[in-house]
Scaffold this active site. Sequence first.
Site, PDB file in Angstrom:
ATOM      1  N   ARG A   1      88.118 138.326  36.414  1.00 62.17           N
ATOM      2  CA  ARG A   1      87.047 139.181  36.939  1.00 62.17           C
ATOM      3  C   ARG A   1      85.683 138.499  36.796  1.00 62.17           C
ATOM      4  O   ARG A   1      84.846 138.561  37.696  1.00 62.17           O
ATOM      5  CB  ARG A   1      87.058 140.535  36.214  1.00 62.17           C
ATOM      6  CG  ARG A   1      86.101 141.538  36.827  1.00 62.17           C
ATOM      7  CD  ARG A   1      86.267 142.917  36.247  1.00 62.17           C
ATOM      8  NE  ARG A   1      85.808 142.992  34.864  1.00 62.17           N
ATOM      9  CZ  ARG A   1      85.889 144.079  34.104  1.00 62.17           C
ATOM     10  NH1 ARG A   1      86.454 145.176  34.590  1.00 62.17           N
ATOM     11  NH2 ARG A   1      85.448 144.087  32.869  1.00 62.17           N
TER      12      ARG A   1
ATOM     13  N   LYS B   1      80.279 142.505  37.892  1.00 62.34           N
ATOM     14  CA  LYS B   1      79.802 142.878  36.556  1.00 62.34           C
ATOM     15  C   LYS B   1      78.624 141.964  36.227  1.00 62.34           C
ATOM     16  O   LYS B   1      78.771 140.937  35.562  1.00 62.34           O
ATOM     17  CB  LYS B   1      80.938 142.757  35.537  1.00 62.34           C
ATOM     18  CG  LYS B   1      80.677 143.535  34.265  1.00 62.34           C
ATOM     19  CD  LYS B   1      81.949 143.720  33.471  1.00 62.34           C
ATOM     20  CE  LYS B   1      81.689 144.252  32.084  1.00 62.34           C
ATOM     21  NZ  LYS B   1      81.120 145.590  32.024  1.00 62.34           N
TER      22      LYS B   1
ATOM     23  N   GLU C   1      82.047 156.457  39.251  1.00 62.86           N
ATOM     24  CA  GLU C   1      82.451 156.122  37.877  1.00 62.86           C
ATOM     25  C   GLU C   1      81.425 156.698  36.924  1.00 62.86           C
ATOM     26  O   GLU C   1      80.471 157.339  37.350  1.00 62.86           O
ATOM     27  CB  GLU C   1      82.568 154.603  37.709  1.00 62.86           C
ATOM     28  CG  GLU C   1      81.264 153.856  37.952  1.00 62.86           C
ATOM     29  CD  GLU C   1      81.385 152.336  37.791  1.00 62.86           C
ATOM     30  OE1 GLU C   1      82.335 151.860  37.149  1.00 62.86           O
ATOM     31  OE2 GLU C   1      80.508 151.640  38.310  1.00 62.86           O
TER      32      GLU C   1
HETATM   33  N1  PMP Z   1      82.450 150.826  34.814  1.00 67.47           N
HETATM   34  C1  PMP Z   1      81.363 150.240  34.302  1.00 67.47           C
HETATM   35  C2  PMP Z   1      80.061 150.377  35.008  1.00 67.47           C
HETATM   36  C3  PMP Z   1      81.469 149.486  33.115  1.00 67.47           C
HETATM   37  O1  PMP Z   1      80.393 148.892  32.607  1.00 67.47           O
HETATM   38  C4  PMP Z   1      82.725 149.400  32.470  1.00 67.47           C
HETATM   39  C5  PMP Z   1      82.926 148.660  31.189  1.00 67.47           C
HETATM   40  N2  PMP Z   1      82.042 147.863  30.734  1.00 67.47           N
HETATM   41  C6  PMP Z   1      83.819 150.034  33.045  1.00 67.47           C
HETATM   42  C7  PMP Z   1      83.658 150.740  34.220  1.00 67.47           C
HETATM   43  C8  PMP Z   1      85.177 149.929  32.415  1.00 67.47           C
HETATM   44  O2  PMP Z   1      85.701 148.646  32.636  1.00 67.47           O
HETATM   45  P1  PMP Z   1      86.665 147.923  31.600  1.00 67.47           P
HETATM   46  O3  PMP Z   1      87.820 148.816  31.381  1.00 67.47           O
HETATM   47  O4  PMP Z   1      87.020 146.644  32.245  1.00 67.47           O
HETATM   48  O5  PMP Z   1      85.867 147.741  30.351  1.00 67.47           O
END
Ligand code: PMP
Length: 285
Positions: A52, A151, A184
């Site tokens: 990712r 990210k 989200e």
């Molecule tokens: N959405 C956002 C905006 C995030 O910052 C994160 C985690 N940092 C997630 C969802 C969850 O992602 P992950 O399970 O890969 O940590």
Amino acid sequence: MALKIWLGDGLVDEHEAKISVFDHSLLYGDGVFEGIRVYSGKVFELKAHLERLFESAHVIRLTIPMSIEQMTQAVLATTEANSVRDGYIRLIVTRGIGDLGLNPFLCKDGKVIIISDNVKLYPEEFYEKGLKVISAATIRNHPMALPPQIKSLNYLNNILAKIESIDAGAGEAIMYNHLGFVAEASGDNVFLVKGGVVYTPPVQAGSLDGITRRVVIRLAKQEGIGVVEKDLTRFDLYSADELFLTGTAAEVIGVIEMDGRVIGTGKPGEMTKRLRTLFFKAAHS
Ligand code: PMP
């Protein structure tokens, strides 16, 4: 004991881990990052996190100055140097040192930074009682502006939503997309349970493609639990039997109240607890 931090191409002491004020990660939030867990001495889903990271970097035209294999070794070396058994890793790639203009291609010496520490992120009570959440007025970034799948080090969109949740005395903020569908939470993915089936918005609704989300979907399917990815509305969340959030930091956490509405029984639901238990088994296996 001072931490050993990976900076550039090797480990340095915490107090030596410094970057330039001309690095565009500071000047413009230009760079990418990952948050990763270590469970029982094993880095959880490292391959998925690194893939990712490299994908995010590719999309913002950032060349990471090491291969995935070298990055894997760097993460393991940092975790080992700090004797981390159960903790958290923050992995950052900066654009590097440039001038005061925007042009990223003038930047040099982009840095890989890895921080690995034995930290407990949330108290247990947080999970037993469940969270209150609010709907954020701030919508998630439009995918034609800054795609939420990247990210990036520019988290202001999420920070604005987080401020709303803090102002409201809530633990998280649910963010909607420009069409009004659930995207989200400010730092987690969103799930609901209705009639024994688990629902979550598709990533294309405007979320990060969460690694925890992927693991929870995989585990649920393995157990024969129905999982449906579809657009969800605020009404769907209010009228769910259960709501829960997933993320590297939060893991799997129940939501018991949203915008003043009690969700389900007002306690973390049975499906939430089951998936949380399955998640822990997988994480520590
Ligand atoms: N959405 C956002 C905006 C995030 O910052 C994160 C985690 N940092 C997630 C969802 C969850 O992602 P992950 O399970 O890969 O940590």
